[in-house]
Structures are given as C-alpha cells and as structure tokens.
Motif scaffolding. Sequence first.
Motif, PDB file in Angstrom:
ATOM      1  N   GLY A 194      54.090  46.379  38.481  1.00  0.00           N
ATOM      2  CA  GLY A 194      53.984  47.718  37.935  1.00  0.00           C
ATOM      3  C   GLY A 194      53.495  48.732  38.941  1.00  0.00           C
ATOM      4  O   GLY A 194      53.514  48.504  40.157  1.00  0.00           O
ATOM      5  N   TYR A 221      50.001  54.664  34.436  1.00  0.00           N
ATOM      6  CA  TYR A 221      50.118  53.202  34.433  1.00  0.00           C
ATOM      7  C   TYR A 221      51.482  52.824  33.863  1.00  0.00           C
ATOM      8  O   TYR A 221      51.808  53.152  32.719  1.00  0.00           O
ATOM      9  N   VAL A 276      54.363  49.536  33.602  1.00  0.00           N
ATOM     10  CA  VAL A 276      54.784  48.158  33.825  1.00  0.00           C
ATOM     11  C   VAL A 276      56.288  48.176  34.049  1.00  0.00           C
ATOM     12  O   VAL A 276      57.053  48.620  33.192  1.00  0.00           O
ATOM     13  N   GLU A 277      56.733  47.679  35.205  1.00  0.00           N
ATOM     14  CA  GLU A 277      58.145  47.700  35.554  1.00  0.00           C
ATOM     15  C   GLU A 277      58.857  46.410  35.168  1.00  0.00           C
ATOM     16  O   GLU A 277      60.015  46.428  34.776  1.00  0.00           O
ATOM     17  N   ASN A 284      52.061  50.809  43.717  1.00  0.00           N
ATOM     18  CA  ASN A 284      52.767  49.638  43.200  1.00  0.00           C
ATOM     19  C   ASN A 284      51.891  48.400  43.349  1.00  0.00           C
ATOM     20  O   ASN A 284      51.157  48.261  44.323  1.00  0.00           O
ATOM     21  N   GLN A 329      57.747  42.037  33.832  1.00  0.00           N
ATOM     22  CA  GLN A 329      56.638  41.123  33.579  1.00  0.00           C
ATOM     23  C   GLN A 329      57.128  39.849  32.900  1.00  0.00           C
ATOM     24  O   GLN A 329      58.190  39.824  32.274  1.00  0.00           O
TER      25      GLN A 329
END
Length: 280
Positions: A41, A26, A28-29, A67, A31
């Motif tokens: 993410g 997992y 997160v790219e 994605n 946010q």
Amino acid sequence: MRYFRLIFAFITIIVTSLPLAALASYVVESQALAQGGFIKGKFNGCVEVTVVDGDKKYVGKCTPQGNFLVGFGRDAQVVQKIIFSFADKQDYMAVVELEQRQYKTDRVNGVPQKTVSPPKEVLDRIKGENEQIWLARNKHTDSFDFLSEFIWPAKGRISGVYGSQRIFNGVPKRPHFGLDVAAPKGTPVVAPASGIIRLAHKDMFYSGGTIILDHGYGITSTFIHLSKLDVIEGQQVKQGEKIGEIGKSGRATGNHLDWRINWKNVRLDPAFWVKAGGNE
C-alpha cells in the motif's frame, strides 16, 4: 502513538480512531490477509513500517513516496500489529486480523539419506551457504520493482505448495516455504519481476543451482534446484528475462522449480503474488 484498527474480512475495511487526514492518505493497493500473505500500500509521509508478531518484530522502509510492503510468516499469529513511523516522530498503529491456514503434509521417499541427515563433514559447507543466502536477502536496495505485478517464473504443473510439512524418508523436516512448478529439465525460468541478482550459485548442498533476485525494499525471489544458471551476481534483469532452467539439483527427486518469496527473512506464499492459472 496514534491508534487505529483495521479489521479485514475479505475486502471489507473498518477503520476507527484514525484522524481523517491520515485516513485520506492511507491506501491499500493489494493484499492477501492470511498467514504467508502481505499488504502492499501507500501511506503518505511514512518512512518506516514495523510488523509486530507476538514477541517478534520485523522492520522495513517506506519509499520516498510512502509506498510500503509488509509480510506475514507461515505461522504468524492471527492478530498482527503494524506500526507506521513518520519523519515528525509521529507513529500510527494498525491491528490486522489474518486468516489462519491449515497446511497439508507431504511424504517424500527416495531422497538420498545424506541429504536428509547430512554427514558431519558437510556441516561447515551448509553453514557457509546459509550465510550467503542470509546476506543476499538482507541487502537494502532502493528499487521499486517490488511494486510491479509479478508473473509466473515458469510453466508447468503445481507439484508442491507453500506451508506444507514435508517428511523425507519418514523423518519430519522444516515446512516447505516455496511454490513448486514441475516441468522437464531445461524448461526456462524467467524473472517474475525486475531486479538485481544477489546470489547465483551452481551447486548448494540443499538447493542445488540457486538464484536470489532482489526486487527492492527487502523483497526477494529465490529459485532453486536449477539445472542451469544464465545470470551472474550483480546483474540487472528485466521482468520476463530468462535467468535459468528447471532441474533437480540439490535435494530433489524430480525436475521442478521451487520458487520462494521473502520480505527480508519473513517467508511469504508466492501463490498470493501471481494470477491463478498463469503457470499453464
């Protein structure tokens, strides 16, 4: 259903009760953890993602690589549930806490009364145009353009912000869901990210010259009040390509671009998608 809790405070992430194998996959790219914000993410193996906002549910697809992007509306509840579904029927649920925002009130006078309270003879037209917009925003496209970093679609002064409550000629109306960039008529409008033109309408009752650009997986950009359209429906455009020109068509009192971003029918704040100052 497996359960884990994500508490986001600025960039701090606390995760509990999540199996280590799932936690490792997992990511997160990017946010913006606020009302009008989003999470972009990757969760390996994810096939579908659902946002539960009180009694409302919004469902999106994950890409084959896992994605995903989910968004939160202007008045989304502070606590949101996100459910990730996998091909093996296993689900994981995350709980996300959002920043609650305070929105400004704008009073706009001088708008033609027929557009503040439209006459009965145009109601069928408005209904038909709303249906066209809904259809354009709800086409599913397996394009990964939404994963790119967005750029500003126009240069100019910020004249209106997302979430503000507008009062036209003293009559309270729906909140404003766009980011307004004021500039002279004819100023170029470019694609903030690549995609497919789903709607190109020269004269809608409220929004005038209108373009809807599909970036894939439910993410669309809408550009309204345009004086000129340089694209047609079904056309593929690249990031930075000119698609139209700023104007004041429809319900507008001055030349500007009203830029909007949707995740399906969830209205997001475009300011979260671009670098501050890029409009100058």
